[in-house]
Design a protein around this motif. Structure first.
Motif, PDB file in Angstrom:
ATOM      1  N   ILE A 163     -11.622   5.025   0.760  1.00 45.40           N
ATOM      2  CA  ILE A 163     -10.731   4.018   0.161  1.00 45.40           C
ATOM      3  C   ILE A 163     -11.568   3.042  -0.667  1.00 45.40           C
ATOM      4  CG2 ILE A 163      -9.038   2.221   0.618  1.00 45.40           C
ATOM      5  CD1 ILE A 163      -8.521   3.535   3.317  1.00 45.40           C
ATOM      6  N   TYR A 164     -12.660   2.572  -0.067  1.00 42.43           N
ATOM      7  CA  TYR A 164     -13.561   1.634  -0.748  1.00 42.43           C
ATOM      8  C   TYR A 164     -14.049   2.236  -2.062  1.00 42.43           C
ATOM      9  CZ  TYR A 164     -17.792  -1.148  -1.506  1.00 42.43           C
ATOM     10  OH  TYR A 164     -18.759  -1.927  -2.056  1.00 42.43           O
ATOM     11  N   PRO A 224       2.471  -1.762 -14.390  1.00 42.90           N
ATOM     12  CA  PRO A 224       1.110  -1.699 -13.843  1.00 42.90           C
ATOM     13  C   PRO A 224       0.988  -0.733 -12.660  1.00 42.90           C
ATOM     14  CG  PRO A 224       2.160  -3.762 -13.269  1.00 42.90           C
ATOM     15  CD  PRO A 224       3.053  -3.096 -14.262  1.00 42.90           C
ATOM     16  N   LEU A 225       2.101  -0.457 -12.003  1.00 46.33           N
ATOM     17  CA  LEU A 225       2.057   0.385 -10.822  1.00 46.33           C
ATOM     18  C   LEU A 225       1.776   1.833 -11.187  1.00 46.33           C
ATOM     19  CD1 LEU A 225       2.396  -0.353  -7.917  1.00 46.33           C
ATOM     20  CD2 LEU A 225       4.827   0.101  -8.098  1.00 46.33           C
ATOM     21  N   LEU A 269     -11.540   2.109  -4.759  1.00 45.00           N
ATOM     22  CA  LEU A 269     -11.249   0.758  -5.262  1.00 45.00           C
ATOM     23  C   LEU A 269     -12.407   0.174  -6.050  1.00 45.00           C
ATOM     24  CD1 LEU A 269      -9.490  -0.767  -2.141  1.00 45.00           C
ATOM     25  CD2 LEU A 269      -8.437  -0.017  -4.256  1.00 45.00           C
ATOM     26  N   VAL A 270     -13.624   0.482  -5.653  1.00 44.46           N
ATOM     27  CA  VAL A 270     -14.794  -0.112  -6.296  1.00 44.46           C
ATOM     28  C   VAL A 270     -15.544   0.982  -7.045  1.00 44.46           C
ATOM     29  CG1 VAL A 270     -16.689  -1.744  -5.900  1.00 44.46           C
ATOM     30  CG2 VAL A 270     -14.873  -1.572  -4.265  1.00 44.46           C
ATOM     31  N   SER A 297      -5.019   4.989   2.596  1.00 44.76           N
ATOM     32  CA  SER A 297      -4.778   3.841   3.475  1.00 44.76           C
ATOM     33  C   SER A 297      -3.613   4.108   4.403  1.00 44.76           C
ATOM     34  CB  SER A 297      -4.474   2.595   2.653  1.00 44.76           C
ATOM     35  OG  SER A 297      -5.567   2.266   1.862  1.00 44.76           O
ATOM     36  N   ALA A 317      -6.131   5.430  -3.303  1.00 45.83           N
ATOM     37  CA  ALA A 317      -6.535   4.528  -2.220  1.00 45.83           C
ATOM     38  C   ALA A 317      -5.349   4.235  -1.316  1.00 45.83           C
ATOM     39  CB  ALA A 317      -7.091   3.230  -2.799  1.00 45.83           C
ATOM     40  N   GLY A 318      -4.170   4.061  -1.932  1.00 41.89           N
ATOM     41  CA  GLY A 318      -2.962   3.768  -1.163  1.00 41.89           C
ATOM     42  C   GLY A 318      -2.637   4.895  -0.202  1.00 41.89           C
ATOM     43  N   VAL A 374       0.833  -1.202   0.000  1.00 43.88           N
ATOM     44  CA  VAL A 374       0.000   0.000   0.000  1.00 43.88           C
ATOM     45  C   VAL A 374       0.870   1.254   0.000  1.00 43.88           C
ATOM     46  CG1 VAL A 374      -1.252   1.366   1.704  1.00 43.88           C
ATOM     47  CG2 VAL A 374      -2.215  -0.730   0.867  1.00 43.88           C
ATOM     48  N   GLN A 418       2.357   1.710  -3.429  1.00 42.12           N
ATOM     49  CA  GLN A 418       1.321   2.205  -4.349  1.00 42.12           C
ATOM     50  C   GLN A 418       1.035   3.686  -4.160  1.00 42.12           C
ATOM     51  OE1 GLN A 418      -2.484   0.179  -4.184  1.00 42.12           O
ATOM     52  NE2 GLN A 418      -1.365  -1.738  -4.327  1.00 42.12           N
ATOM     53  N   PHE A 456      -5.603   3.244  -7.526  1.00 43.93           N
ATOM     54  CA  PHE A 456      -4.791   2.576  -6.510  1.00 43.93           C
ATOM     55  C   PHE A 456      -3.914   3.552  -5.760  1.00 43.93           C
ATOM     56  CE2 PHE A 456      -5.570  -0.895  -9.579  1.00 43.93           C
ATOM     57  CZ  PHE A 456      -6.290  -1.702  -8.729  1.00 43.93           C
ATOM     58  N   GLN A 481     -10.254   2.271 -11.228  1.00 37.30           N
ATOM     59  CA  GLN A 481      -9.809   2.189  -9.850  1.00 37.30           C
ATOM     60  C   GLN A 481      -8.592   3.082  -9.649  1.00 37.30           C
ATOM     61  OE1 GLN A 481      -9.577  -1.969 -10.526  1.00 37.30           O
ATOM     62  NE2 GLN A 481     -10.872  -2.390  -8.747  1.00 37.30           N
TER      63      GLN A 481
END
Lengths: 293, 343
Positions: free
Chosen positions: B297-298, B71-72, B301-302, B316, B312-313, B28, B31, B309, B307
């Motif tokens: 965060i949710y 991908p990162l 991601l959703v 988090s 969200a990272g 996390v 990311q 990341f 998304q």
């Protein structure tokens, strides 16, 4: 203590009874109401004209010809394929409980018997891990899981749930093993058993009450989980809880909220039965961690 | 227990926790320092009935290739942390400069998504936790005086709100407070206001979420306190009575001190659990009036389209820091207790 001591003034009695009654209604009534309402049509459960319609079922009479209808259940289980989600839940929950308990008993036993400083550090670390919000961990999984094509499958979710529940399982079993006298396995080792043999033949037969209680809680953790199952499972592998969450979006617009209500009642029923049979274990489990600090 | 035996016993469990709790925390963090690639643009000639034009278009093929190769995403340093959706240093600075007072500053900060979520999460945590303890204690005192025959069923009903899945429990309440539901319409009738809707007002939504929180967690405090009440030392109690202590004084000076360690245990568990509040917000569809750290965060991601990341990272990591701050007093305390025990 004598009876005189327990005598309370009538005012206090009324206050206490009132408080308990209010709590019982607050705790129990919502479930009763939803169970009753799940057999009505939407026009009754969410009645615009009069809330008593939900009890008498006026619109249900008009629309279906009877005071009760199973339409919501049919819609959820058959039309919306809730049975598939239920099946997935069973697979996930059973596997998670079995693996969690296997890892947890081994680890919890070691932590209870070690007495070394590092065992304490591990327990503290487990406490920190226990405090991590699950969603923060999930945001760490998603990208690697996508990359390695692990996303969406049941086994991935099972492993993740086992790992996330491990700190809790370790703490609980650790405190149960502390209650089993040390002399038991130590005398077996004096008789020539190895540590593992002592565990296998002496501890395993007496540990079941603790394991059953911990098992109940790992069951609840896996069954009640929303964060992990909602984010790590593909549509086809969804379990009941994310399925219900996805009902919310679709059914509200299609006007069949009753599917969601029926699904909610269906998912609550197993928990109801669980408390009915294991109330004593749940209560002892909740207090196990607390009483020993 | 010998070191190597200990190691083999703990290994499977430790392995699972390292792989799926410790590593994700690192993942996390990594990311959070990256951000999604920008789309690669190419210039194409677009010819129509009115002649040809040069246009910029997204090169889908190249973008996908770049995404697959790395991908990162691209390195962004602390960029995500400081942007408007997270700590928003620039906006906070401006708000501080332009604000007329503390209240004005707070309301400006509240418009930033991260601070909005933080405000709700902290309020929820520090309102629900004490209320849970107070209600749990009161219920425990009440149930403790009931005749034995009805204690069992009372505990059974009390367990329901806690054992039932949070998402489901919140939904059940949500349907009842719906304007057409039983509580919602009763309130409309009681306040004689046919337009009263608990969902429409942010304040009422916050209150409803906290009512849910207390309803859900009070049974936990109740059960723990109830078990504690069974172990109140009878000798001390009798001594207090002989000394003429009233019922209230006995509760205050004998029962409460005896239950103090349990209170600490309950508040620890409650702080951890309330800080991650997510399900009730989803069940109540309350995101317009209340978001929590877990919820943003949710949401990243959703999300509906893509998304985030990196975003969200970053949230988090900030959340994990928050949990760390919450836990520090507990850890220091346990540490001291343990060292005393050893010496």
């Amino acid at each position: 203590m004598s009876d005189i001591v327990h005598r309370r003034s009538p005012v206090l009695n009324i206050v206490i009874w009132g408080l308990v009654m209010v709590w019982i209604v607050a705790a129990g009534f919502p479930f009763l109401w939803t169970l009753w309402g799940s057999f009505k049509v939407q026009g009754d459960f969410f009645s615009k004209s009069d809330w008593t319609n939900a009890i008498s079922g006026v619109r249900t009479q008009i629309e279906t010809g009877a005071a009760f209808t199973g339409k919501g259940y049919y819609g959820a289980w058959v039309t919306k394929e809730f049975w598939l989600a239920a099946l997935n839940t069973v697979v996930i929950v059973v596997t998670v409980v079995i693996i969690s308990l296997t890892l947890g008993t081994l680890g919890g036993y070691a932590l209870a018997r070690s007495g070394k400083k590092y065992a304490f550090y591990l327990l503290m670390l487990a406490l920190v891990f226990r405090a991590m919000p699950h969603i923060t961990l999930v945001s760490g999984y998603l990208l690697p899981f996508f990359e390695w094509n692990l996303w969406g499958h049941l086994p991935t979710t099972i492993v993740v749930l086992v790992a996330i529940n491990q700190p809790f399982t370790l703490w609980m079993l650790h405190s149960f093993f502390l209650n089993i006298p040390k002399d038991l396995d130590e005398s077996a080792m004096v008789d020539g058993c190895t540590r593992f043999q002592a565990f296998r033949h002496v501890i395993v037969p007496v540990m079941w009450p603790g394991v059953v209680t911990t098992g109940l809680f790992s069951f609840l953790l896996a069954y009640n989980d929303f964060t992990v199952t909602a984010t790590l499972l593909s549509q086809a592998n969804q379990t009941m809880i994310p399925k219900i969450a996805s009902f919310l979006g679709t059914t509200q617009t299609e006007g069949n909220v009753m599917f969601a209500v029926a699904a909610v009642v269906s998912a609550t029923a197993p928990l109801f039965v669980l408390i009915l049979f294991f109330q004593r274990q749940i209560v002892s489990g909740l207090t196990a961690g607390a009483v020993k600090g | 227990m010998k070191n190597h035996t200990f190691f083999w016993f703990i290994l499977p469990s430790l392995f699972a926790m390292t792989l799926f709790i410790a590593l994700p925390i690192i993942s996390v963090a990594i990311q959070s320092f990256h951000i999604e690639h920008e789309a690669i643009m190419i210039e194409v000639e677009n010819c129509g009935p009115f002649g040809c034009k040069q246009e910029l278009q997204v090169d889908v093929e190249e973008t996908v290739k770049l995404k697959d190769a790395r991908p990162l995403g691209q390195f962004n340093g602390f960029g995500t942390y400081t942007n408007r959706n997270h700590l928003a240093f620039t906006e906070i600075g401006e708000a501080w400069q332009s604000s007329t007072g503390l209240f004005d500053f707070m309301s400006k900060a509240y418009n930033l998504p991260f601070y909005r979520a933080l405000a709700f999460t902290l309020t929820y945590t520090f309102v629900v936790t004490p209320l849970v303890i107070i209600f749990g204690f009161m219920i425990a005192l009440g149930v403790n005086t009931l005749p034995k025959a009805i204690k069992g069923p009372t505990i059974f009903i009390s367990l329901l709100p806690m054992i039932v899945t949070p998402l489901i429990g919140a939904l059940i309440l949500f349907w009842m407070i719906d304007a057409n539901g039983i509580i919602g319409s009763t309130l409309q009738w009681a306040f004689d206001d046919p337009n009263l809707s608990l969902k429409a007002s942010p304040t009422l939504t916050w209150m409803m979420l906290m009512v849910y929180g207390v309803w859900h967690s009070a049974p936990f405090a109740f059960i723990v306190f109830y078990a504690g009440l069974q172990t109140v030392p009878a000798d001390t109690m009798e001594a207090a009575m002989i000394d003429g202590a009233s019922r209230w004084e006995r509760t205050r000076y004998v029962v409460l001190p005896h239950l103090m360690p349990l209170t600490i245990f309950i508040s620890l568990i409650q702080l951890m659990d309330n800080f991650r509040v997510l399900e009730p917000i989803i069940s109540f569809s309350a995101q317009a009036s209340a978001t929590s750290l877990s919820f943003i965060i949710y949401n990243d991601l959703v999300g509906n389209e893509s998304q985030f990341f990196g975003s969200a990272g970053a949230t988090s990591v900030l959340t994990i820091l928050g949990v760390g701050i919450l836990l520090i007093p507990v850890l220091i305390r346990t540490w001291r207790d343990f060292n005393q025990k050893v010496v």
